[in-house]
Enzyme design. Structure first.
Site, PDB file in Angstrom:
ATOM      1  N   TYR A   1     -18.728  -0.706   6.914  1.00  0.00           N
ATOM      2  CA  TYR A   1     -17.888  -0.734   5.647  1.00  0.00           C
ATOM      3  C   TYR A   1     -17.928   0.428   4.568  1.00  0.00           C
ATOM      4  CZ  TYR A   1     -15.112  -2.912   2.055  1.00  0.00           C
ATOM      5  OH  TYR A   1     -14.346  -3.215   1.094  1.00  0.00           O
TER       6      TYR A   1
ATOM      7  N   LYS B   1     -15.381   3.359   3.096  1.00  0.00           N
ATOM      8  CA  LYS B   1     -15.278   3.492   1.836  1.00  0.00           C
ATOM      9  C   LYS B   1     -15.449   4.818   1.059  1.00  0.00           C
ATOM     10  CE  LYS B   1     -12.377   0.033   1.933  1.00  0.00           C
ATOM     11  NZ  LYS B   1     -11.069   0.194   1.661  1.00  0.00           N
TER      12      LYS B   1
HETATM   13  N1  LIG Z   1     -12.067  -8.318  -1.617  1.00  0.00           N
HETATM   14  C1  LIG Z   1     -13.047  -7.376  -2.032  1.00  0.00           C
HETATM   15  O1  LIG Z   1     -14.357  -8.114  -2.671  1.00  0.00           O
HETATM   16  C2  LIG Z   1     -13.117  -6.133  -1.940  1.00  0.00           C
HETATM   17  C3  LIG Z   1     -14.020  -5.369  -2.864  1.00  0.00           C
HETATM   18  C4  LIG Z   1     -13.745  -3.971  -2.521  1.00  0.00           C
HETATM   19  C5  LIG Z   1     -12.862  -3.343  -1.874  1.00  0.00           C
HETATM   20  N2  LIG Z   1     -11.819  -4.025  -1.446  1.00  0.00           N
HETATM   21  C6  LIG Z   1     -10.936  -3.491  -0.417  1.00  0.00           C
HETATM   22  O2  LIG Z   1      -9.493  -3.794  -1.090  1.00  0.00           O
HETATM   23  C7  LIG Z   1      -8.625  -3.889  -0.045  1.00  0.00           C
HETATM   24  C8  LIG Z   1      -7.983  -5.255   0.084  1.00  0.00           C
HETATM   25  O3  LIG Z   1      -8.918  -6.128   0.286  1.00  0.00           O
HETATM   26  P1  LIG Z   1      -8.749  -7.682   0.245  1.00  0.00           P
HETATM   27  O4  LIG Z   1      -9.885  -8.424  -0.193  1.00  0.00           O
HETATM   28  O5  LIG Z   1      -7.428  -8.025  -0.108  1.00  0.00           O
HETATM   29  O6  LIG Z   1      -8.660  -7.915   1.888  1.00  0.00           O
HETATM   30  P2  LIG Z   1      -7.722  -8.869   2.913  1.00  0.00           P
HETATM   31  O7  LIG Z   1      -8.529  -9.111   4.324  1.00  0.00           O
HETATM   32  O8  LIG Z   1      -7.644 -10.177   2.118  1.00  0.00           O
HETATM   33  O9  LIG Z   1      -6.517  -8.360   3.122  1.00  0.00           O
HETATM   34  C9  LIG Z   1      -6.379  -7.275   3.924  1.00  0.00           C
HETATM   35  C10 LIG Z   1      -4.967  -7.176   4.502  1.00  0.00           C
HETATM   36  O10 LIG Z   1      -4.833  -6.067   5.448  1.00  0.00           O
HETATM   37  C11 LIG Z   1      -4.237  -6.499   6.659  1.00  0.00           C
HETATM   38  N3  LIG Z   1      -4.489  -5.704   7.601  1.00  0.00           N
HETATM   39  C12 LIG Z   1      -5.692  -5.647   8.387  1.00  0.00           C
HETATM   40  N4  LIG Z   1      -5.662  -4.684   9.195  1.00  0.00           N
HETATM   41  C13 LIG Z   1      -4.573  -4.051   9.183  1.00  0.00           C
HETATM   42  C14 LIG Z   1      -3.934  -2.992   9.908  1.00  0.00           C
HETATM   43  N5  LIG Z   1      -4.795  -2.359  11.293  1.00  0.00           N
HETATM   44  N6  LIG Z   1      -2.759  -2.591   9.697  1.00  0.00           N
HETATM   45  C15 LIG Z   1      -2.099  -3.056   8.685  1.00  0.00           C
HETATM   46  N7  LIG Z   1      -2.639  -3.985   7.882  1.00  0.00           N
HETATM   47  C16 LIG Z   1      -3.966  -4.695   8.240  1.00  0.00           C
HETATM   48  C17 LIG Z   1      -4.441  -7.884   6.843  1.00  0.00           C
HETATM   49  O11 LIG Z   1      -3.878  -8.546   7.467  1.00  0.00           O
HETATM   50  C18 LIG Z   1      -4.564  -8.181   5.470  1.00  0.00           C
HETATM   51  O12 LIG Z   1      -3.290  -8.691   5.109  1.00  0.00           O
HETATM   52  C19 LIG Z   1      -9.288  -3.372   1.216  1.00  0.00           C
HETATM   53  O13 LIG Z   1      -9.403  -1.982   1.150  1.00  0.00           O
HETATM   54  C20 LIG Z   1     -10.952  -3.924   0.948  1.00  0.00           C
HETATM   55  O14 LIG Z   1     -11.845  -2.803   1.527  1.00  0.00           O
HETATM   56  C21 LIG Z   1     -11.951  -5.672  -1.331  1.00  0.00           C
END
Ligand SMILES: NC(=O)c1ccc[n+]([C@@H]2O[C@H](COP(=O)([O-])OP(=O)(O)OC[C@H]3O[C@@H](n4cnc5c(N)ncnc54)[C@H](O)[C@@H]3O)[C@@H](O)[C@H]2O)c1
Ligand SMILES: NC(=O)c1ccc[n+]([C@@H]2O[C@H](COP(=O)([O-])OP(=O)(O)OC[C@H]3O[C@@H](n4cnc5c(N)ncnc54)[C@H](O)[C@@H]3O)[C@@H](O)[C@H]2O)c1
Lengths: 250, 252
Positions: free
Chosen positions: A159, A163
């Site tokens: 992961y 990133k």
């Molecule tokens: N939540 C956290 O703690 C956190 C922290 C740092 C970074 N992020 C980043 O923020 C972003 C959003 O995170 P989140 O927590 O909302 O994640 P999440 O898992 O809740 O949502 C991710 C969304 O992406 C969609 N998705 C997954 N694979 C896909 C694909 N191949 N094509 C199209 N859509 C796809 C899923 O269906 C989902 O709706 C991500 O890039 C994640 O890495 C999240």
């Protein structure tokens, strides 16, 4: 009058979590939002909610790791609205589906490939799909979602490596497309309570590290998203903005 | 409806240049501004122009390196507007105040001291002066102006660049210290910006263009969006960060 009036913005992974918060806020600011998510029904649901709230949104089921799917997505947007102003590369595998949280030996090569395919190849393919249009128009706003874990190193390698790649891509692409008035920036969220099925108490672990000592919610990221999609950030490019309540300091 | 409605923001060095552009932007978004500048006449002229255009502005003569004057600055702001929501530590020996550009050995000692007194201690003193009120209020937004030269290590300017590195360190510590009181502290690092074009020629500001992703001269207005963002509720979960706004020279 919104800050994003008229703008057509694609949010990958916009159906749920952080992407959903971006989509809702962009629509409130007057943007026409494209929810490009692999989960079609969830994307439809979010688009419908935006419509009910008086905004404009469409769902375009997309797998960001699939070349043809991303090309078809950009084509569908151009057919519908004739322009693409912004792209938020937010889709990633991380908790839906849950990836292995473990050591290098515990992560299979297959999982590594899948994480890279969605989290790195995905943003690459989506940029590739929208850039010809943005270049022809001489304007565009791209935001890649990285993660605070790139700064802290506190997560599993597949992961965090993905990133870090996003930050590298942001920097190189910003230099490539500056002549076309396209800005490319990155947002690095901290650990965010983005899964409505998990109680907020599960997200307390990172709170003590923060300057602002509370749980981070998807809405906390929306302001940065609006700023980077708006003309207010037109001379800012290649940068990574950490939005985590002041834990990692960049 | 503006994004800074009801906010009261002190802009040090707000009489001219980037500080003045911030003040104009903040007023457009509904804020009241205090222009605190060592050039008091220019500060008052700028404040008068803002008032003529229908905005709320107060011009004050303040040397940010003088503790008593920074305290008066806050007292006068409170008596005029009743509160302080934001502080932009923008005053600096930068463009308008002349300084030596030369290798380290040729920088006069008194000039080194003055540079640090204004550009770094000034940030400390102004923050110190607003903190009691902001803490009581449980909310506050501080921007400290750093510089792209900190990332580049621009030569022949060691006193200036050292002061701007200090500003980033200061930003990080104060973010952690004041975060629990609801105060957010961030920094903006501009690239070379054409903030004065009477004594300086535009060509002087064009030298950095080849290094940029967006190849043109940077003007004060290019920084205003970031300033509004950091002064508004939109950035309430961001603290301790440094944003380079320079058309993509440094990638940070
Ligand atoms: N939540 C956290 O703690 C956190 C922290 C740092 C970074 N992020 C980043 O923020 C972003 C959003 O995170 P989140 O927590 O909302 O994640 P999440 O898992 O809740 O949502 C991710 C969304 O992406 C969609 N998705 C997954 N694979 C896909 C694909 N191949 N094509 C199209 N859509 C796809 C899923 O269906 C989902 O709706 C991500 O890039 C994640 O890495 C999240
Ligand atoms: N212009 C650039 O290229 C550039 C690049 C990077 C960073 N910056 C930073 O942005 C900020 C604004 O720069 P600018 O270009 O508008 O500078 P400027 O020289 O045009 O304006 C600075 C203002 O600060 C005031 N000032 C100077 N000493 C003061 C003191 N002791 N007390 C109170 N006020 C004082 C001046 O009177 C002037 O109005 C500065 O912090 C500067 O270091 C500027």
């Amino acid at each position: 009058m919104g800050k994003l009036d008229e703008r057509v913005i694609i949010v990958t992974g916009g159906a749920q979590g952080i992407g959903r918060a971006f989509s809702m806020r962009f629509a409130e600011e007057g943007a026409r939002v494209v929810i490009a998510d692999i989960n079609g029904p969830a994307a439809e649901k979010t688009a419908a909610e935006i419509g009910e709230a008086g905004g404009e949104a469409i769902a375009v089921p997309t797998d960001v790791s699939d070349h043809e799917s991303t090309e078809a997505m950009a084509q569908a947007v151009l057919e519908k609205w004739g322009r693409i102003d912004g792209l938020v590369n937010n889709a990633a595998v991380f908790q839906r589906p849950q990836i292995t949280r473990g050591t290098v030996e515990e992560i299979t090569a297959e999982e590594w490939d899948r994480v890279m395919a969605v989290n790195v190849r995905g943003p690459f393919l989506c940029c590739r799909a929208v850039l010809p249009h943005m270049k022809a128009r001489g304007y565009g706003k791209i935001v890649n979602i990285s993660s605070g874990t790139f700064f802290s190193g506190r997560s599993s390698t597949q992961y965090v490596a993905s990133k870090g790649a996003v930050v590298g891509m942001t920097r190189t692409l910003s230099r490539e497309v500056g002549d076309f008035n396209i800005t490319v920036n990155s947002i690095a969220p901290g650990s965010t309570a983005s899964d409505p099925e998990r109680d907020e108490s599960n997200y307390q672990g990172r709170v003590p590290d923060r300057s602002i000592k509370r749980v981070e919610r998807p809405e906390d990221l929306a302001g940065a998203g609006v700023f980077l999609m708006s003309s207010d950030s037109d001379f800012m490019t290649g940068q990574t903005m950490i939005v985590d309540g002041g834990a990692a300091l960049n | 409806m503006g994004r800074l409605d009801d906010r009261v923001i002190i802009v040090t060095g707000g009489a001219a240049g980037i500080g003045r552009a911030f003040a104009d932007g903040f007023v457009r978004e509904g804020a009241s501004v205090v222009l605190a500048d060592i050039n008091g006449e220019q500060a008052e002229r700028s404040a008068e122009e803002i008032r003529q255009a229908g905005g709320q502005a107060l011009g004050l003569t303040v040397d940010v390196s003088d503790q008593a004057q920074t305290e008066t600055m806050v007292a006068e702001t409170l008596s005029r507007f009743g509160k302080v929501t934001g502080l932009v530590n923008n005053a600096a020996i930068a463009i308008r105040v002349r300084h030596t550009r030369a290798p380290l050995e040729e920088i006069p000692l008194d000039e080194f001291d003055r540079m640090l007194a204004v550009n770094l201690k000034g940030v400390f003193l102004c923050s110190r002066a607003v903190l009691p009120h902001m803490k009581e209020q449980g909310y506050g937004k501080i921007i400290n102006m750093s510089s792209g030269t900190f990332f580049n290590g621009r030569e022949n300017l060691v006193h200036y660049v050292a002061s701007k590195g200090g500003v980033i360190a200061f930003t990080r510590v104060l973010a952690r210290e004041a975060g629990p009181s609801g105060i957010r502290v961030n920094s903006i690092a501009p690239g070379l910006t054409a903030s004065e074009t009477e004594e300086h020629s535009l060509e002087e500001f064009a030298v950095r263009i080849p290094n940029r992703a967006i190849k043109r001269i940077e003007v004060p207005e290019d920084l205003v969006g970031a300033g509004i963002f950091f002064m508004s509720a939109e950035s309430d979960f961001i603290s301790g960060q440094t944003l380079a706004v320079d058309g993509g020279v440094v990638v940070h």
